[in-house]
Motif scaffolding. Structure first.
Motif, PDB file in Angstrom:
ATOM      1  N   THR A  63      -6.023   6.911   9.912  1.00 41.28           N
ATOM      2  CA  THR A  63      -5.664   6.968   8.495  1.00 41.28           C
ATOM      3  C   THR A  63      -5.799   5.594   7.856  1.00 41.28           C
ATOM      4  N   SER A  65      -4.198   3.345   4.545  1.00 39.10           N
ATOM      5  CA  SER A  65      -3.142   3.310   3.527  1.00 39.10           C
ATOM      6  C   SER A  65      -3.461   2.184   2.559  1.00 39.10           C
ATOM      7  N   TRP A  66      -3.149   2.428   1.310  1.00 39.54           N
ATOM      8  CA  TRP A  66      -3.342   1.432   0.261  1.00 39.54           C
ATOM      9  C   TRP A  66      -1.991   1.183  -0.374  1.00 39.54           C
ATOM     10  N   GLU A  69       0.610   3.746   0.633  1.00 38.95           N
ATOM     11  CA  GLU A  69       0.375   5.179   0.474  1.00 38.95           C
ATOM     12  C   GLU A  69      -0.916   5.570   1.175  1.00 38.95           C
ATOM     13  N   GLU A  70      -0.836   6.675   1.876  1.00 36.88           N
ATOM     14  CA  GLU A  70      -2.017   7.115   2.608  1.00 36.88           C
ATOM     15  C   GLU A  70      -3.095   7.570   1.623  1.00 36.88           C
TER      16      GLU A  70
END
Lengths: 511, 359
Positions: A63, A65-66, A69-70
């Motif tokens: 995954t 995330s930024w 938040e994914e």
């Protein structure tokens, strides 16, 4: 009390291409405003990883995330919307369009070209990246083209700028300019993910380095706190001995003599050669430095005989004028050649190694009797090259494209050196090759010269040229500077020549 | 949502042998469907098409006669296609071979001659075919003209020349004004191999050509050169091979073989020149070359198979009252399926939902 989430965080990224595992559970975090290096040899999986980060590739697992938040990045447009910009190693610009038109095409909105040109001028002034919006791209140098790519990213106010091997095409002076720009970008609070295999650069620029080897993260460290040697060892896995290169006692007779060689380029975007003169003596390595696209391809084609010169007297091998002769006539005089492109030029991708040995050796190696191919002889030649140059491959005689870049390069260099040529002309001998193979090839080139052959190396890798050359010349806009003794030669003066300083004014061609 | 073709990293060599067989099977299934739609019993119709041509000695001889030109031409075309030279005009080179060889037969007609006549005709036929094939080679190497167009257009030149010759200067004076030449004398006809039937020395020559072609491609430096020029032109230049010289060589060889097929056809089965001497052998041989994987031995097998469709088509015309066009339909379907199977051999098809990568 919570720690702010990192700007971008990748967790357990896996990317498979068929049976190849390009990324094997790669995890990496970049904090806001951090300059982070991604280090690794060619084929370690750096480019795959950043393509996933830029939405060009989808991970098989894992995954992204930024800011905590994914996210799923299905396309570069989505990555750009988040604030990720990327400058590629190979530019994606249209030669026939102007700078502003190129930038306007790449922006996601439908902004009219004049307003793009205005913003472009502002941004390029603000960051010290001089660019003329109205100039056509084909008139620009490689360094200027890279500036377009960078400005293009900056115009979208990125939070993370990814640079893929940005200095591989630049002169030392242009590199300095780039570093200045990056410092400014950093000061604005933009994070940078810097991909390179040049350790000194990374140690200068970055506060964190993630090292990839065979698709896996082997280490994350502060590159300023460890030595370049340590970093190299982490990248490669083992220590690489430096090339043994004793000073040249006494050069022998002239083996290759090139006199006022001029040739128009056969292709419209190529470079014409203008009155090139050089000589290479038995026992020495002559290095030809230069930024890509300054006539190296044309020079190789004319020296190898793939392209005939206008007159026989312009290229002389061992006293024999061969300017009009084909490549096999030159091979019979003791010449051997290794072109820059491994697949498609030095080797036919879908032909077996024995057939590729036949391709360059059919005139000289006794592989052909009365028109019939002696496959056994070609195959045993492959075995000899394999043994002498440590070519790693599965079956005894695989297709060329089945070999990794480094192993194929060892093969195409080895098949020539094993013939004991009296003259070897090689372009980019270690381009895109892992450090172990590169060291082996460089040593083989030096040893061949010390054994009495004349070796001409055309390369864009200055470190390599300083490591193996006895004398060096610089090619710029189809002209060649006089060769100088490599010992005591300053990198800066070579860099100036690579940028065109010191050449006759008409060479700069201010068109 | 859209379909995307992505290149397969590892096309297995085993699959490249299976793919022509799959193509043949698909052709048979489609043929059965077509017969059902025409209101025929598909089993019986396919039997007439594909079983009757190999059911007795006479039929087998006919098969050899029909396969001979296909095999001869397709071996030459394979050399062209392997080296990236797209000679589509074998039909014209076939006709030109017949004209040049026929000229020898007509010139020696009624005068004292000997057993040298037929060999001389074959030689003249090869020269004629090669000369016509060298025109596109010249245009390609000198002016970069597309050889697909030039070689194809020369087909009509050769056909119209033959038509004019047999209606004009070469018309048989005793032929009741039929547009045909004199019957060739026995010395000017191809040697028959069996007393009853039409199989002639040409079929043996075709087998020899297949063997020579296989040796050329598999064992010699020239064969290596042909394959390398087609596969990797820059690597071929690095090996010191000239693309232009290669274009001349393969056009000359394939033209000569097509010309040889033409004169063998005329001297072996017709015995005279007529306005039309080919049911499209030169074009069908393109299918044969690809079905045979551009390999001489493969061409032999594929040539026999395509000959079956020719004879089956004639039989179907007689016993099912189907038009001869059905033969063309079969051949067309076969080429379509061969190319389709090849495409799936080298590419994998993928369904992409939504927008793909913008770059």
């Amino acid at each position: 009390m919570t720690v702010p989430p990192p700007l971008v965080s990748a967790q357990g990224i896996v990317k498979r291409f068929g049976s190849l595992l390009a990324n094997d559970h790669v995890s990496l975090t970049v904090a806001e405003g951090e300059t982070h290096a991604l280090l690794g040899e060619n084929g370690a999986g750096k480019s795959t990883f950043v393509k996933i980060l830029y939405g060009l590739l989808q991970p098989s697992e894992g995954t992204l995330s930024w800011r905590g938040e994914e996210v799923r990045l299905r396309s570069p447009a989505e990555a750009r919307r988040l604030g990720i910009g990327m400058v590629f190693q190979h530019f994606s610009l249209f030669d026939a369009l102007t700078v502003a038109e190129n930038v306007a095409l790449a922006l996601d909105g439908a902004e009219p070209v004049p307003s793009v040109a205005r913003r472009l001028a502002e941004v390029s002034r603000a960051y010290g990246l001089p660019l003329e919006p109205a100039r056509e791209v084909w008139r620009l140098s490689v360094g200027e083209r890279q500036r377009i790519e960078i400005v293009r990213c900056l115009m979208q106010n990125p939070k993370l700028l990814i640079l893929d091997e940005p200095t591989s095409v630049l002169t030392p002076q242009e590199t300095e300019g780039l570093f200045g720009t990056l410092a400014r970008i950093k000061a604005e609070g933009c994070a940078i993910l810097y991909i390179s295999h040049k350790l000194e650069e990374v140690r200068r620029l970055c506060e964190t380095a993630t090292i990839l080897r065979h698709g896996k993260v082997v280490e994350t460290c502060d590159p300023r706190a460890v030595s370049a040697g340590m970093l190299a060892q982490m990248m490669v896995g083992v220590g690489i001995p430096p090339t043994r290169h004793d000073p040249l006692e006494q050069a022998g007779p002239v083996r290759l003599d090139v006199r006022s060689l001029s040739a128009p380029s056969p292709d419209a975007h190529g470079t014409s050669l203008k009155s090139i003169s050089l000589d290479v003596r038995a026992g020495e390595v002559l290095g030809v430095a230069g930024v890509a696209g300054n006539g190296q391809d044309e020079l190789f084609a004319l020296l190898s005989g793939e392209m005939p010169a206008a007159s026989a007297e312009t290229v002389i091998i061992d006293g024999v004028p061969v300017g009009r002769a084909g490549i096999n006539a030159r091979r019979k005089l003791g010449g051997a050649f290794v072109p820059e492109e491994r697949l498609g030029h030095a080797a036919a991708p879908r032909f077996r190694l024995s057939e590729n040995a036949l391709a360059s050796g059919h005139a000289t190696n006794g592989f052909v009797r009365a028109g019939f191919v002696d496959r056994g002889a070609a195959l045993s030649w492959v075995d000899r090259v394999t043994k002498a140059f440590d070519v790693r491959k599965g079956p005894r005689d695989p297709e060329a494209k089945a070999l990794s870049g480094g192993n194929l390069q060892k093969f195409v260099v080895g098949r020539e050196i094993l013939r004991k040529p009296r003259l070897l002309i090689v372009a980019q001998p270690t381009w895109g090759v892992d450090a172990g193979a590169a060291a082996l090839i460089r040593q083989a080139l030096v040893d061949l010269a010390r054994g009495g052959a004349a070796v001409l190396v055309i390369s864009q890798d200055l470190d390599e040229l300083f490591e193996i050359s006895d004398r060096m010349a610089v090619i710029f806009h189809g002209r060649l500077s006089p060769a100088q003794d490599a010992r005591g030669l300053a990198r800066e003066s070579v860099g100036l020549l690579m940028g065109g300083a010191g050449f006759a004014p008409d060479a700069a061609e201010a068109a | 949502m859209r379909l995307v073709l992505t290149k397969r990293e590892d096309a297995s060599p085993w699959m490249s042998l299976v793919s022509p067989l799959v193509a043949v099977a698909l052709t048979l299934v489609s043929g059965a469907v077509m017969f059902v739609l025409l209101g025929l019993d598909p089993i019986k119709a396919l039997g007439i098409y594909f079983i009757s041509p190999i059911s007795d000695v006479w039929a087998l001889q006919e098969l050899a006669v029909k396969a001979t030109p296909l095999v001869l031409i397709s071996v030459g075309l394979s050399l062209c296609y392997l080296s990236n030279n797209w000679n589509i005009g074998a039909e014209g080179q076939f006709v030109m071979g017949a004209i040049f060889g026929g000229a020898v037969a007509i010139a020696t007609h009624g005068v004292a001659n000997g057993p040298w006549v037929f060999p001389a005709m074959m030689l003249a036929g090869m020269v004629g075919g090669a000369l016509l094939a060298l025109v596109p080679a010249l245009l390609k190497t000198r002016f970069s003209a597309n050889e697909i167009l030039t070689s194809l257009m020369l087909v009509y030149v050769a056909e119209l020349l033959l038509d004019w010759l047999v209606r004009g200067p070469w018309r048989d004076p005793q032929g009741f004004n039929f547009p045909q030449s004199v019957m060739f004398e026995p010395e000017a006809q191809a040697l028959r191999l069996m007393a009853d039937g039409r199989v002639n020395i040409g079929s043996l020559i075709a087998v020899v050509v297949v063997i020579l072609g296989a040796i050329l491609l598999g064992r010699t430096l020239k064969g290596f050169e042909i394959r390398l020029v087609g596969e990797a032109p820059r690597a071929a230049r690095f090996a010191g091979f000239s693309e232009k010289r290669m274009t001349w060589t393969v056009f000359a060889i394939s033209g000569a073989l097509a010309g040889l097929a033409g004169i063998i056809e005329v001297a072996g089965t017709m015995g005279q020149l007529q306005p039309s001497i080919s049911p499209g052998y030169g074009f069908t041989a393109i299918i044969v070359a690809f079905l045979g994987r551009l390999n001489p031995v493969g061409c032999l097998i594929a040539g026999l198979f395509l000959a079956v469709t020719f004879i089956g088509g004639e039989n179907a015309q007689i016993s099912l009252r189907l038009p001869l066009d059905v033969t063309r339909v079969f051949q067309g379907m076969l080429l379509f399926y061969v190319l389709a199977c090849d495409a799936f051999l080298t590419y994998r098809i993928r369904l992409v939902r939504g927008e793909g990568a913008a770059a």
